[in-house]
Write a protein that holds these residues in place. Structure first.
Motif, PDB file in Angstrom:
ATOM      1  N   GLU A   4       0.851  -1.193   0.000  1.00 24.30           N
ATOM      2  CA  GLU A   4       0.000   0.000   0.000  1.00 24.30           C
ATOM      3  C   GLU A   4       0.886   1.242   0.000  1.00 24.30           C
ATOM      4  N   PRO A   5       0.417   2.356  -0.544  1.00 24.81           N
ATOM      5  CA  PRO A   5       1.207   3.588  -0.470  1.00 24.81           C
ATOM      6  C   PRO A   5       1.304   4.056   0.965  1.00 24.81           C
ATOM      7  N   SER A   6       2.475   4.437   1.399  1.00 28.41           N
ATOM      8  CA  SER A   6       2.687   4.866   2.776  1.00 28.41           C
ATOM      9  C   SER A   6       2.555   6.379   2.869  1.00 28.41           C
ATOM     10  N   PRO A   7       2.142   6.875   4.033  1.00 29.60           N
ATOM     11  CA  PRO A   7       2.033   8.318   4.200  1.00 29.60           C
ATOM     12  C   PRO A   7       3.384   8.977   3.993  1.00 29.60           C
ATOM     13  N   PRO A   8       3.392  10.175   3.454  1.00 29.01           N
ATOM     14  CA  PRO A   8       4.660  10.835   3.214  1.00 29.01           C
ATOM     15  C   PRO A   8       5.346  11.196   4.516  1.00 29.01           C
ATOM     16  N   SER A   9       6.620  10.954   4.579  1.00 29.46           N
ATOM     17  CA  SER A   9       7.369  11.306   5.771  1.00 29.46           C
ATOM     18  C   SER A   9       7.780  12.767   5.697  1.00 29.46           C
ATOM     19  N   SER A  10       8.161  13.315   6.831  1.00 28.51           N
ATOM     20  CA  SER A  10       8.610  14.703   6.891  1.00 28.51           C
ATOM     21  C   SER A  10       9.958  14.749   7.587  1.00 28.51           C
ATOM     22  N   PRO A  11      10.983  14.316   6.910  1.00 33.22           N
ATOM     23  CA  PRO A  11      12.297  14.321   7.528  1.00 33.22           C
ATOM     24  C   PRO A  11      12.742  15.728   7.882  1.00 33.22           C
ATOM     25  N   GLU A  12      13.632  15.809   8.872  1.00 40.03           N
ATOM     26  CA  GLU A  12      14.061  17.117   9.339  1.00 40.03           C
ATOM     27  C   GLU A  12      14.715  17.931   8.235  1.00 40.03           C
ATOM     28  N   GLY A  13      15.390  17.268   7.302  1.00 39.18           N
ATOM     29  CA  GLY A  13      16.082  17.985   6.259  1.00 39.18           C
ATOM     30  C   GLY A  13      15.206  18.375   5.079  1.00 39.18           C
ATOM     31  N   GLU A  14      13.910  18.037   5.126  1.00 40.25           N
ATOM     32  CA  GLU A  14      13.021  18.340   4.001  1.00 40.25           C
ATOM     33  C   GLU A  14      12.824  19.847   3.868  1.00 40.25           C
ATOM     34  N   THR A  15      12.872  20.320   2.645  1.00 42.47           N
ATOM     35  CA  THR A  15      12.702  21.751   2.393  1.00 42.47           C
ATOM     36  C   THR A  15      11.259  22.155   2.655  1.00 42.47           C
ATOM     37  N   PRO A  16      11.026  23.095   3.557  1.00 39.67           N
ATOM     38  CA  PRO A  16       9.645  23.502   3.841  1.00 39.67           C
ATOM     39  C   PRO A  16       9.054  24.262   2.668  1.00 39.67           C
ATOM     40  N   SER A  17       7.736  24.185   2.536  1.00 40.03           N
ATOM     41  CA  SER A  17       7.045  24.918   1.488  1.00 40.03           C
ATOM     42  C   SER A  17       6.984  26.397   1.844  1.00 40.03           C
ATOM     43  N   LYS A  21       6.925  28.190   5.553  1.00 36.92           N
ATOM     44  CA  LYS A  21       7.836  29.279   5.930  1.00 36.92           C
ATOM     45  C   LYS A  21       7.041  30.485   6.434  1.00 36.92           C
ATOM     46  N   HIS A  22       5.967  30.793   5.738  1.00 40.99           N
ATOM     47  CA  HIS A  22       5.117  31.930   6.126  1.00 40.99           C
ATOM     48  C   HIS A  22       4.568  31.721   7.528  1.00 40.99           C
ATOM     49  N   TYR A  23       3.987  30.553   7.767  1.00 37.08           N
ATOM     50  CA  TYR A  23       3.387  30.285   9.069  1.00 37.08           C
ATOM     51  C   TYR A  23       4.438  30.225  10.175  1.00 37.08           C
ATOM     52  N   ARG A  24       5.568  29.598   9.894  1.00 38.13           N
ATOM     53  CA  ARG A  24       6.594  29.473  10.924  1.00 38.13           C
ATOM     54  C   ARG A  24       7.162  30.832  11.320  1.00 38.13           C
ATOM     55  N   ALA A  25       7.365  31.713  10.338  1.00 35.84           N
ATOM     56  CA  ALA A  25       7.893  33.041  10.636  1.00 35.84           C
ATOM     57  C   ALA A  25       6.909  33.814  11.508  1.00 35.84           C
ATOM     58  N   ALA A 104      -1.446  29.846  18.638  1.00 40.18           N
ATOM     59  CA  ALA A 104      -2.316  28.677  18.457  1.00 40.18           C
ATOM     60  C   ALA A 104      -2.879  28.630  17.041  1.00 40.18           C
ATOM     61  N   TYR A 105      -3.206  29.790  16.484  1.00 40.34           N
ATOM     62  CA  TYR A 105      -3.731  29.873  15.116  1.00 40.34           C
ATOM     63  C   TYR A 105      -2.711  29.311  14.123  1.00 40.34           C
ATOM     64  N   PHE A 106      -1.446  29.703  14.261  1.00 39.56           N
ATOM     65  CA  PHE A 106      -0.424  29.226  13.336  1.00 39.56           C
ATOM     66  C   PHE A 106      -0.040  27.772  13.610  1.00 39.56           C
ATOM     67  N   GLU A 107      -0.155  27.335  14.854  1.00 42.84           N
ATOM     68  CA  GLU A 107       0.087  25.917  15.150  1.00 42.84           C
ATOM     69  C   GLU A 107      -0.924  25.044  14.433  1.00 42.84           C
ATOM     70  N   ARG A 108      -2.187  25.460  14.452  1.00 43.03           N
ATOM     71  CA  ARG A 108      -3.220  24.692  13.750  1.00 43.03           C
ATOM     72  C   ARG A 108      -2.966  24.687  12.244  1.00 43.03           C
ATOM     73  N   ALA A 109      -2.522  25.826  11.727  1.00 41.08           N
ATOM     74  CA  ALA A 109      -2.248  25.921  10.295  1.00 41.08           C
ATOM     75  C   ALA A 109      -1.105  24.995   9.899  1.00 41.08           C
ATOM     76  N   LEU A 110      -0.054  24.975  10.699  1.00 44.67           N
ATOM     77  CA  LEU A 110       1.080  24.098  10.398  1.00 44.67           C
ATOM     78  C   LEU A 110       0.681  22.630  10.521  1.00 44.67           C
ATOM     79  N   ALA A 111      -0.211  22.331  11.452  1.00 45.78           N
ATOM     80  CA  ALA A 111      -0.695  20.958  11.589  1.00 45.78           C
ATOM     81  C   ALA A 111      -1.458  20.529  10.342  1.00 45.78           C
ATOM     82  N   ARG A 112      -2.258  21.446   9.789  1.00 45.80           N
ATOM     83  CA  ARG A 112      -2.974  21.108   8.559  1.00 45.80           C
ATOM     84  C   ARG A 112      -2.003  20.833   7.418  1.00 45.80           C
TER      85      ARG A 112
END
Length: 640
Positions: A4-17, A21-25, A104-112
Motif C-alpha cells: 500500500e502507499p505509505s504516508p509521506p514522511s517529513s524528515p528534518e532535512g526536508e525543504t519547507p514549502s 515558511k510563512h506560518y513558521r515566521a 495557536a492559530y499558526f500551530e493549527r495551520a502548520l498541523a494542517r
C-alpha cells in the motif's frame, strides 16, 4: 503480499514549502511577543505587590508616628500607583492572550499542512443529523472526523459555522454560476489578506473559552420591536434619584428631617418594581456571556477597517453601515451601555446604589433606545460577519493549497477535469486522473479489482464538485463544471433497530438519487437541453447486496433511467457485464477501469484510470494474502 502507499514522511532535512515558511515566521514572531509580554506581566505583578505593601506600610507609618500631614502624599501615591498598575497589567495580559491566540492559530495551520488536522474539535458533527436522508454528505465525508469541514473550518461563531456548512452541503437546487463566481472572487482576494484573517481568528478565539458563541439570540432580541419607555418613566428616572440624593445631603446637613430621604427612595423602588419585568428582559440578554458584544464589535471593526475590491466583500462591508452609522460605532455604544448593566453584578451596588439611582431603569431605557434606533440592522451585521468567516475559511484553505485551481463554472452539463484527485488525501498519497463527462445523459462505468481506488475516484469527483460549488479551489490542474446537484449512493448502512437490511437501505438511497433526477427533469424548461441544473450521480458497487443475475438486471435498468433523465455521473461495479452498456448506449456511457500490478507475489496499485473494462481480478489472491488458509476450487465452465 500487498504493498500500500505509505504516508509521506517529513524528515528534518526536508525543504519547507512557502506556506510553511510563512506560518513558521509568523508563529515565531507571535511567540516572541508572548514571551516578552509574559515577562512584562510578571514584572508588573511584582511592582503591584510592592506598591500595595508600600501603601500599607505608609498608612501604618502615618497612623503610628508623628509625621506631618503632607507625608500622606507618599501612601496615597503608592495606592494610586497600585491601581494604575492594575489597569496596565490588565492591558498587558490581554495583549499576551492575543499573542498566544495567534501562536495557536499558526500551530493549527502548520498541523494542517503536515496532514495532522484530524484531531481538530471543529468537525461539524451537529450537521450530521439526518445525514442518511441527505443526497451526499455521509458518502463524501463532509462532516465528522477526517472530514472536509474539519479540514476547512476556521469560523469562530456558530452562525459562521452554519453558513460554511450550508455552502458545503448546498440545497437541492444548484446556485447559478454567477453567485459561485462572486464567492470565488471574494476567496481569491482574502487568500492574500493574511493580517485580516489572523485578526479575525484571534478576535474570534477570544470570544469564549468553550463552544463557539451564537449571536442569534442577541440578534433576535435586537430585531424585536423596542418597548420604548413612556415620557413619565423617563422623567421619573432623572427626577427621583435627584430628590433622593438631595434629601440625603440635606438630611445630613440637618436642613430637612432625615426620614425625608426614604420618600423619594420608596418612590424609586416602586418605579423600579413596576418597570422590572420590562427591564429584566432587556438586561438579561445584554449582560449574558453569549452576546460577547465587545469581541463581536472588534471583529466587525476589522472588517470595516479593511479595503475590499471583490463585489461580494464590498457589499458585505456596506451592510455594516446600513443604519447610516458604522456597526463598529454602534456596537461600541452598546458596549458602554452593557458595561453599566454589568455594574449590577456587585452586591453592594445592587442593594444600595442601584435602587437609589434607578440604575436598572436607566440601563433598560438606554438599551431600548439603542434597539429602536439600530436594532434591526444587527441581523445584517451578524450575517455579514458569518459570511466573512466563511470566506476566510475558504481563503485559508486556498492559501494552504496553492497547486489547487479555481474551476470554470458553466451552465452546460459537463464535468471535465485534468489530474483530479481527492483533497482529503495527503499530497504524497493522492493520484490525479483525467475525467471527462460532456453533456446530459453521460456516465462512466468504472470497473476494477479490489482496492484499486474505485470508491476513492468517485469520492474525488463528488468532493471536488462540492468544493467548486462552495467557491473554493479544487484538487485538480483544471476543472470545468456544470450546474449540478450532487447525489450519491456509496456508504450504505443497515439498521438493526429499524429492521432495515443493507440491501433495502441501499434501495432507499438509490430512490433519493432517482427522485432527484426525475424532479430536475420535470423542472427543466430550457429549450436547449444542454443548459440547466442536472443531477451528478455517484453510485458505488451498485446493488451488490443481491444475486449476480438480479444485480446486473437492476443496475442496467437504473443506469439507463438516469441517462434517459439527463443525469450525469459515474457508477462503479465488479460486474464486468455492466460494461456492455457502452455499446448499448453509445455516446452516453463510457467504460473506464483501475487495476492492480503484480510482480511475482507482490501486488501494488498505481490508481491510474484507463479506458475500457478491467481484464483482471484479485479477490482470490487477496484471500491468500490475508492468510485465510482455504483451498480454492474453480468450477469448470458449463457446457454450451
Amino acid at each position: 503480499m500487498t504493498r500500500e502507499p505509505s504516508p509521506p514522511s517529513s524528515p528534518e532535512g526536508e525543504t519547507p514549502s512557502e506556506e510553511q515558511k510563512h506560518y513558521r515566521a509568523r508563529r515565531a514572531a507571535r511567540a516572541a511577543d508572548a514571551a516578552r509580554l509574559t515577562a512584562r506581566a510578571n514584572l508588573i505583578s511584582t511592582l503591584r505587590v510592592v506598591a500595595f505593601l508600600a501603601a500599607i506600610v505608609g498608612v501604618g507609618f502615618m497612623v503610628w508616628s508623628p509625621a506631618p500631614p503632607a507625608a500622606w502624599a507618599a501612601p496615597i501615591a503608592a495606592m494610586a500607583g497600585f491601581f494604575a498598575l492594575v489597569v496596565v497589567h490588565a492591558r498587558v495580559h490581554e495583549q499576551r492572550e492575543r499573542a498566544l491566540a495567534s501562536v495557536a492559530y499558526f500551530e493549527r495551520a502548520l498541523a494542517r499542512l503536515a496532514g495532522e488536522w484530524k484531531d481538530s474539535p471543529s468537525r461539524g458533527d451537529r450537521f450530521m443529523v439526518g445525514a442518511e436522508e441527505h443526497p451526499f454528505i455521509d458518502d463524501l465525508d463532509i462532516f465528522g472526523k477526517g472530514s472536509l469541514f474539519q479540514l476547512i473550518d476556521a469560523t469562530s461563531t456558530k452562525r459562521g459555522e452554519e453558513l460554511l456548512a450550508s455552502w458545503l452541503t448546498g440545497g437541492l437546487d444548484a446556485e447559478p454560476p454567477s453567485r459561485t463566481r462572486e464567492r470565488q472572487a471574494a476567496v481569491r482576494e482574502l487568500t492574500t489578506a493574511h493580517d485580516l484573517r489572523e485578526q479575525l481568528a484571534v478576535s474570534g478565539a477570544l470570544l469564549s473559552d468553550g463552544d463557539k458563541p451564537d449571536p442569534t439570540p442577541f440578534a433576535a432580541w435586537a430585531a424585536a420591536p423596542a418597548v420604548v419607555a413612556s415620557p413619565a418613566v423617563r422623567v421619573a428616572a432623572f427626577v427621583i434619584p435627584a430628590f433622593t440624593l438631595a434629601a440625603l445631603v440635606l438630611g445630613q446637613a440637618k436642613v430637612v428631617p432625615w426620614w425625608w430621604f426614604f420618600v423619594p427612595l420608596a418612590a424609586g423602588l416602586a418605579v423600579t418594581r413596576a418597570f422590572r419585568a420590562r427591564a429584566d428582559a432587556a438586561l438579561s440578554v445584554a449582560s449574558s456571556r453569549e452576546s460577547a458584544l465587545g469581541r463581536y464589535g472588534e471583529m466587525l471593526e476589522r472588517i470595516e477597517a479593511h479595503r475590499f475590491e471583490a463585489a461580494a466583500l464590498v457589499k458585505l462591508k456596506s451592510d455594516l453601515e446600513s443604519t447610516g452609522a458604522s456597526a463598529t460605532h454602534e456596537m461600541a455604544r452598546l458596549g458602554r451601555i452593557v458595561a453599566f448593566v454589568d455594574a449590577r453584578q456587585n452586591e453592594f451596588f445592587k442593594l444600595f446604589v442601584s435602587p437609589a439611582l434607578l440604575w436598572d431603569v436607566h440601563c433598560a431605557v438606554a438599551l431600548e433606545g439603542w434597539r429602536a434606533r439600530v436594532g434591526r440592522a444587527a441581523g445584517a451585521w451578524f450575517a455579514a460577519l458569518s459570511e466573512m468567516e466563511g470566506y476566510a475559511s475558504l481563503a485559508t484553505f486556498a492559501f494552504e493549497n496553492p497547486t489547487y485551481t479555481y474551476p470554470e463554472l458553466t451552465d452546460a452539463a459537463r464535468f471535465d477535469a485534468a489530474q483530479l484527485a481527492h483533497p482529503l488525501l495527503r499530497k504524497g498519497q493522492r493520484v490525479g486522473n483525467d475525467v471527462a463527462l460532456q453533456g446530459r445523459g453521460t456516465a462512466l462505468v468504472v470497473t476494477g479489482s479490489n482496492m484499486s481506488g474505485k470508491s476513492t475516484l468517485l469520492r474525488a469527483l463528488g468532493t471536488n464538485a462540492v468544493l467548486a460549488r462552495a467557491g473554493a479551489p479544487v484538487c485538480a490542474e483544471r476543472l470545468a463544471l456544470g450546474r449540478f446537484v450532487v447525489a450519491s449512493s456509496m456508504r450504505v448502512r443497515d439498521s438493526l433497530d429499524d429492521g432495515v437490511s443493507r440491501f433495502y437501505a441501499e434501495l432507499k438511497k438509490l430512490k433519493v438519487v432517482l427522485d432527484l433526477a426525475r424532479r430536475q427533469r420535470g423542472e427543466r424548461d430550457h429549450a436547449d437541453e444542454a443548459v440547466g441544473t442536472a443531477v451528478f450521480f455517484l453510485l458505488d458497487e451498485i446493488l451488490h447486496g443481491t444475486n449476480t443475475r438480479e444485480r446486473l438486471i437492476g443496475a442496467r435498468a437504473l443506469v439507463r433511467e438516469l441517462v434517459s433523465l439527463g443525469a450525469v455521473g459515474a457508477v462503479s461495479t465488479h460486474d464486468l457485464a455492466l460494461g456492455e452498456l457502452e455499446a448499448e448506449l453509445a455516446g452516453h456511457v463510457r467504460n473506464v477501469h483501475l487495476e492492480e500490478q503484480v510482480e511475482g507475489e507482490v501486488m501494488s496499485f498505481d490508481y491510474r484510470l484507463r479506458p475500457g473494462v478491467v481484464r483482471s481480478s484479485n479477490a482470490l489472491r487477496l484471500m491468500r494474502v490475508v492468510g485465510l488458509g482455504v483451498e480454492f476450487e474453480v468450477p469448470e465452465a458449463p457446457p454450451k
